[in-house]
Scaffold this active site. Structure first.
Site, mmCIF file in Angstrom:
data_model
loop_
_atom_site.group_PDB
_atom_site.id
_atom_site.type_symbol
_atom_site.label_atom_id
_atom_site.label_comp_id
_atom_site.label_asym_id
_atom_site.label_seq_id
_atom_site.Cartn_x
_atom_site.Cartn_y
_atom_site.Cartn_z
ATOM 1 N N CYS A 56 5.737 48.370 -6.895
ATOM 2 C CA CYS A 56 5.950 49.287 -7.991
ATOM 3 C C CYS A 56 4.847 50.267 -7.770
ATOM 4 C CB CYS A 56 5.613 48.604 -9.153
ATOM 5 S SG CYS A 56 5.328 49.744 -10.591
ATOM 6 N N ASP B 169 0.647 10.390 3.739
ATOM 7 C CA ASP B 169 1.321 11.232 4.526
ATOM 8 C C ASP B 169 0.067 12.244 5.050
ATOM 9 O OD1 ASP B 169 3.086 12.582 5.877
ATOM 10 O OD2 ASP B 169 3.937 13.793 4.581
ATOM 11 N N GLU C 88 0.679 -1.331 -0.007
ATOM 12 C CA GLU C 88 -0.001 0.033 -0.041
ATOM 13 C C GLU C 88 0.987 1.052 0.081
ATOM 14 O OE1 GLU C 88 -2.218 -0.296 3.650
ATOM 15 O OE2 GLU C 88 -3.089 -2.149 3.172
ATOM 16 N N TYR D 279 -7.203 1.750 5.997
ATOM 17 C CA TYR D 279 -6.179 0.789 5.788
ATOM 18 C C TYR D 279 -6.195 -0.446 6.988
ATOM 19 C CZ TYR D 279 -3.493 3.968 8.431
ATOM 20 O OH TYR D 279 -3.047 5.038 9.469
#
Ligand code: IVH
Length: 674
Positions: free
Chosen positions: A430, A121, A117, A229
């Site tokens: 600017c 993260d 798998e 998971y």
């Protein structure tokens, strides 16, 4: 005659099932069957029924995904089974050792099957279901104790509130990684930046921060999702005997699992998977930091068992860090739409995780001094997912004697006008506004961009050319373009000219949101433009709005309100808008959402005691919808107090201060327009 109550209950149940089903198709399977408009219609029907019949409220109703009343603190959750971490492998040899240890422990030379798998993260969370209903969600914490984040988890569309099918265990704890997609993260940060809010450093921090919000309505606005998971507690049922089959069962029950999961035999195949994943990593819309390999057979997992905090049957193989060292060749200065002068690093090209990098943004001169950068330095650069590469440090020991200090130019690199940097501001600008060609180009690019007037074919290069050739100076000039001078441009055939002119013509018919966004008002991103359009309905009332009335718009605070009012107050902006309209830019007025009931804007209301008919939350949200602020304490500024049964000290205080007191029935009459 009103519907009998069982009929209503049936309809509510049916609508909830439908919405759960379509939500799952959209957020988990990525295969929507309904258009957004159709989905919204079903959703609103359910919202309507639920608010008319509060007795059928259910905390797992899909309408609760928007979040609920804020908490004051998170409570602690002791994990029934500890949430472990993983041992790490740093190379192919570590993987070979891993397999050897497994074979020794299993006392077998048979090939081992592994589930492979991606290692996501994000942030590990646990979801507990009883009888198929989500009853609790928790963070991993230290593995033994986490925080109760149920309200927040409910707002994540990929978290099933009720499980599908019926063969799931009575008690089932599912674990996985909550994360933010890279695109969702980028969009959220862009919006935050445009609206002057804090931006997150990376998707992982943003995920952790979003899950730790006490106000779940804020979590609901964050683009969170999750991949599941593994499982923790399993009671009142059994699961398949292979990890991969458990993942399939989870998928059937409505959980989102990672589509890149594979079962392979032997460690060489694991290393091959690792190489393939590393290859496709830059194409994924989420961050992964390696692969996780798990012995697929559950009986073997049980035999292998655990060390103190890691299982013996799984390992994480991390990708090497995407960091490199290269030379800073130069620092150039770019001029943005609002004149902001941004330093950009030009680097000696270097390959990081398959991508060649030759530029990095430096944000502003404070960042340059913080890093202590000099041109010619060897610099450390980092790249995470598709986040723009950054310089994270200098290697001073490698500095040449001829390195050159980085200095802000004295004049604008595009137009030569002076540069201003007001006291206390980090951004230098600017000073010449739209007479600076760089600012003109950027504002025209913005005007034509996808979320603005969306002029197809008018890309960055072409805008540059049109401005440089003097064919356009302002956004309005786009609508005055004719074919002759365009055909004379290099690389412009008749066909592309007629396509471009047609696209410009089409863009005139736009929406108010796009038009407001296209104006390029400082701090007004697409979301704010939409809120302004919805609130004011047309440009006229928005142009005339005061700073105070602008603050009534969702997500518009005093600073943004000030910027908007000042934009519309400027004569040259008024001329630009009038010209665009005279040239044929038009839109249908936006439908302003009005809520029936009195306007309670600015009223401060306190609820106390037990309400019998309305719940506290319903009363609060109805009052807020009508514009009132609902607060927890009574003061002389309180407009009125609603006192339910057994009201105590707040009622006494209201009476002492002479604040008006309403009964629950009086509140209901008021909400109904009385
Ligand atoms: S399995 C005992 N699978 O990695 C097994 N973890 O260092 C425990 N993670 O805390 C976890 N992707 O936050 C597993 N596909 C995956 C994962 C994964 C990311 C994280 C998880 C865990 C950490 C372990």
């Amino acid at each position: 005659m009103s519907k009998p109550s069982e009929k209503v209950a049936d309809e509510i149940a049916r609508l909830r099932d439908q919405i759960h089903y379509h939500n799952h198709l959209y957020h988990t399977l990525d295969q929507p069957e309904l258009s957004d408009a159709e989905f919204d219609a079903v959703f609103r029907r359910l919202q309507g029924l639920e608010s008319e019949h509060p007795q059928f409220a259910d905390e797992n109703s899909p309408t609760r995904r928007v979040g609920g009343a804020p908490l004051t603190a998170f409570t602690q959750v002791a994990h029934e089974r500890p949430m472990l971490s993983l041992d790490n492998a740093f190379g192919a040899e570590d993987m070979v050792d891993f397999e050897r240890r497994i074979k020794t422990r299993l006392d077998s030379q048979e090939p081992v099957s592994f589930a492979c798998e991606p290692k996501i993260d994000g942030v590990a969370i646990s979801l507990l279901y009883e009888g198929g209903r989500l009853v609790r969600a928790a963070t991993r914490g230290d593995g033994a104790t986490g925080e109760n984040i149920t309200e927040n988890a409910r707002t994540i569309s990929a978290v099933p509130l009720n499980l599908m099918g019926d063969e799931y265990p009575y008690r089932l704890e599912v674990r996985g990684e909550a994360y933010m997609s890279l695109s969702g993260f980028a969009e959220m940060n862009l919006q935050a930046e445009a609206e002057g809010e804090k931006v997150f450093a990376n998707p992982r921090n943003a995920t952790a921060g979003s899950l730790r919000q006490l106000d779940s309505r804020l979590t609901a606005k964050r683009p969170l999702t999750m991949f599941c998971y593994s499982v923790g507690v399993v009671e009142g049922g059994t699961l398949p005997e292979e990890h991969s089959a458990i993942l399939e069962a989870l998928r059937r029950w409505g959980f989102r699992t990672n589509p890149l999961t594979e079962v392979v035999v032997g460690v060489d195949a694991c290393n091959d998977y690792f190489a393939r994943l590393q290859e496709i990593r830059p194409t994924l819309d989420y961050e992964i930091d390696g692969c996780v390999f798990k012995v697929n057979n559950i009986a073997q997992q049980v035999t292998l068992g655990f060390l103190t905090r890691t299982p013996r049957w799984a390992i994480a193989h991390k990708f090497p860090a995407e960091e490199g060292v290269t030379r800073l060749l130069d620092v150039e200065f770019q001029v943005g739409r609002t004149g902001a002068i941004t330093p950009v690093a030009r680097l000696e090209p270097i390959k990081l995780a398959g991508v060649t990098i030759s530029n990095a943004t430096l944000h502003n001169m404070d960042e340059v001094s913080r890093l202590g950068l000099a041109v010619g330095d060897m610099v450390k650069i980092q790249r995470a997912g598709d986040v723009i590469p950054k310089i994270v440090g200098v290697l001073p020991e490698l500095r040449d004697t001829d390195s050159r200090e980085v200095a802000l130019p004295a004049v604008c690199p595009a137009c030569g006008s002076g540069i201003v940097q007001p006291e206390g501001e980090v951004i230098a600008r600017c000073s010449s506004g739209l007479s600076c060609s760089a600012q003109r180009k950027e504002s025209i690019r913005h005007f034509a961009s996808r979320l603005a007037l969306d002029i197809e074919g008018l890309g960055d290069k072409l805008v540059e050319q049109l401005v440089d050739e003097g064919l356009i100076e302002t956004t309005g000039d786009l609508f005055r373009l004719t074919d002759e001078p365009l055909v004379a441009l290099p690389r412009m055939g008749r066909k592309s000219v007629s396509n471009l002119l047609a696209a410009i013509e089409d863009s005139k018919q736009t929406t108010l949101t796009r038009f407001i966004y296209a104006l390029g008002i400082a701090e007004v991103g697409e979301a704010t433009a939409r809120n302004l359009a919805m609130h004011f309905g047309d440009l006229g009332p928005l142009r005339d709005a005061s700073v105070e009335s602008l603050q009534e718009v969702d997500d518009v605070g005093p600073i943004v309100a000030e910027k908007i009012a000042s934009f519309f107050g400027q004569k040259n902006n008024q001329i630009v808008m009038d010209q665009l309209i005279a040239l044929g830019v038009q839109w249908e007025p936006e439908i302003v959402e009005t809520v029936p009931g009195p306007d309670l804007t600015g009223e401060k209301v306190v609820l106390t005691g037990t309400l019998r008919t309305l719940t506290r939350n319903d009363a609060k949200s109805q009052l807020q919808t009508l514009g009132a602020k609902v607060s927890g304490s009574v003061s002389s500024k309180t407009s009125f107090v609603v006192a339910g049964d057994a009201a105590g000290s707040k009622l006494t205080k209201a009476q002492e201060l002479g604040v008006r007191v309403l009964s629950e029935q009086e509140l209901i009459d008021l909400l109904e327009g009385g």
